[in-house]
Write a protein that holds these residues in place. Structure first.
Motif, short mmCIF file in Angstrom:
data_model
loop_
_atom_site.label_atom_id
_atom_site.label_comp_id
_atom_site.label_asym_id
_atom_site.label_seq_id
_atom_site.Cartn_x
_atom_site.Cartn_y
_atom_site.Cartn_z
N ARG A 147 1.33 13.68 17.35
CA ARG A 147 2.53 14.01 17.00
C ARG A 147 3.55 13.03 16.28
N LEU A 148 3.27 11.84 16.65
CA LEU A 148 4.07 10.84 16.42
C LEU A 148 3.89 10.38 14.74
N LEU A 149 2.60 10.45 14.38
CA LEU A 149 2.33 10.31 12.95
C LEU A 149 2.68 11.58 12.32
N ASP A 150 2.59 12.81 12.51
CA ASP A 150 3.07 13.89 11.92
C ASP A 150 4.52 14.02 11.76
N ALA A 151 5.17 13.31 12.76
CA ALA A 151 6.71 13.50 12.67
C ALA A 151 6.95 12.55 11.42
N VAL A 152 6.47 11.35 11.51
CA VAL A 152 6.80 10.34 10.28
C VAL A 152 6.36 10.91 9.09
N TYR A 162 1.00 -1.16 0.11
CA TYR A 162 -0.11 -0.06 0.06
C TYR A 162 1.01 1.46 -0.06
N PRO A 163 1.33 1.50 -1.06
CA PRO A 163 2.31 2.68 -1.23
C PRO A 163 1.73 3.91 -0.91
N GLN A 164 0.44 3.91 -0.96
CA GLN A 164 -0.41 5.57 -0.51
C GLN A 164 -0.99 5.23 0.70
N GLY A 165 -0.80 4.31 1.40
CA GLY A 165 -1.38 4.05 2.72
C GLY A 165 -2.34 2.83 2.69
N ASP A 166 -2.09 2.11 4.00
CA ASP A 166 -2.74 0.91 4.35
C ASP A 166 -4.34 1.26 4.63
N PRO A 167 -5.21 0.94 3.87
CA PRO A 167 -6.66 1.28 4.26
C PRO A 167 -7.00 0.62 5.38
N ARG A 168 -6.56 -0.41 5.76
CA ARG A 168 -6.92 -1.16 7.22
C ARG A 168 -6.42 -0.09 8.52
N ALA A 169 -5.28 0.51 8.22
CA ALA A 169 -4.57 1.37 9.28
C ALA A 169 -5.37 2.60 9.37
N ALA A 170 -5.98 3.14 8.17
CA ALA A 170 -6.69 4.47 8.05
C ALA A 170 -8.20 4.02 8.89
N ALA A 171 -8.60 2.84 8.32
CA ALA A 171 -10.13 2.90 8.87
C ALA A 171 -9.90 2.71 10.34
N MET A 172 -8.84 1.89 11.30
CA MET A 172 -8.78 1.56 12.36
C MET A 172 -8.54 3.08 13.13
N LEU A 173 -7.59 3.87 12.74
CA LEU A 173 -7.14 5.15 13.22
C LEU A 173 -8.50 6.11 13.38
N ALA A 174 -9.02 5.96 12.16
CA ALA A 174 -10.29 7.02 12.05
C ALA A 174 -11.17 6.65 13.22
N ARG A 175 -11.36 5.62 13.63
CA ARG A 175 -12.19 5.11 14.62
C ARG A 175 -11.99 5.79 16.11
N ARG A 222 6.19 13.96 8.20
CA ARG A 222 7.00 14.81 7.74
C ARG A 222 8.47 14.47 7.45
N SER A 223 8.79 13.59 8.14
CA SER A 223 10.40 13.21 7.50
C SER A 223 10.39 12.16 6.54
N SER A 224 9.21 11.46 6.23
CA SER A 224 9.30 10.49 5.24
C SER A 224 8.24 10.42 4.25
N GLY A 225 7.01 10.99 4.38
CA GLY A 225 6.09 10.92 3.72
C GLY A 225 5.23 9.79 3.84
N LEU A 226 5.60 8.57 4.73
CA LEU A 226 5.05 7.47 4.83
C LEU A 226 3.72 7.47 5.63
N GLN A 227 2.70 6.38 5.51
CA GLN A 227 1.48 6.24 6.02
C GLN A 227 1.82 5.17 6.87
N PRO A 228 1.17 5.12 7.97
CA PRO A 228 0.80 3.93 8.97
C PRO A 228 0.42 2.63 8.38
N SER A 229 1.06 1.64 8.89
CA SER A 229 0.48 0.45 8.36
C SER A 229 -0.66 -0.27 9.42
#
Length: 184
Positions: A146-151, A124-137, A153-160
């Motif tokens: 702050r953790l998500l923003d730091a990563v 999921y180079p554009q971001g893991d949809p499972r992570a997005a769904a869990m985090l949104a809830r 900003r530094s890498s452009g990567l989305q959480p898995s």
């Protein structure tokens, strides 16, 4: 630790043995009781279990299917899948996320030149949809943001999904190892 009885019941049932009547309840309700969660917490667990289960053919599922295709007993196939799941690039990633998150919270910062554990899923180079769904809830959490923003900003990567499961564990106050158990 409350996690062991739940896994023991699951493995006991996978080995073909009858499980106690209480185990006939949906898994998220069994976990709710074991981890003493309210109904909202149980719904977070239910969503996480569905999102983890609905993920095509990963390494542990493939391993379990290969073993089952040989005519091996169901319990053997389940154990083979769980063995594959423990790998540090699969379900074992949740433990790596736990350690990295603790180090980040203690001031270690985001590593330079390589993605931190739990970010940048290869499928999921554009971001893991499972992570997005869990985090949104989950309710807002300043430390997590702050953790998500730091990563980002530094890498452009989305959480898995691994990061999302650890986030869920932390948000619900579940015992260490619960993120892996939910993935399993």
């Amino acid at each position: 630790m409350l996690l062991r009885p739940v896994l023991a019941l699951t493995l006991f049932g996978a080995l073909g043995h009858a499980v106690p009547a209480a185990a006939a309840r949906p898994l998220h309700r069994q976990l709710q009781a074991a981890w003493r969660l309210d109904d909202a917490g149980a719904e977070h667990l239910r969503a996480a279990l569905v999102l983890c289960a609905d993920h095509e053919l990963n390494a542990s599922s493939f391993t379990a299917r290969c073993v089952a295709s040989t005519g091996a007993p169901l319990g053997t196939a389940v154990l083979a899948g769980l063995a594959a799941l423990t790998g540090r690039r699969h379900g074992g990633m949740t433990e790596r996320v736990e350690h990295w998150w603790a180090a980040w919270a203690a001031g270690a910062g985001v590593p330079a030149g390589r993605p931190p554990p739990g970010f940048g899923h290869p499928l999921y180079p554009q971001g893991d949809p499972r992570a997005a769904a869990m985090l949104a809830r989950l309710p807002a959490d300043g430390d997590r943001e702050r953790l998500l923003d730091a990563v980002r900003r530094s890498s452009g990567l989305q959480p898995s999904v691994d990061l999302a499961l650890v986030t869920l564990r932390r948000a619900l106050g579940l015992p260490c190892g619960a993120a892996f158990a939910l993935f399993a």
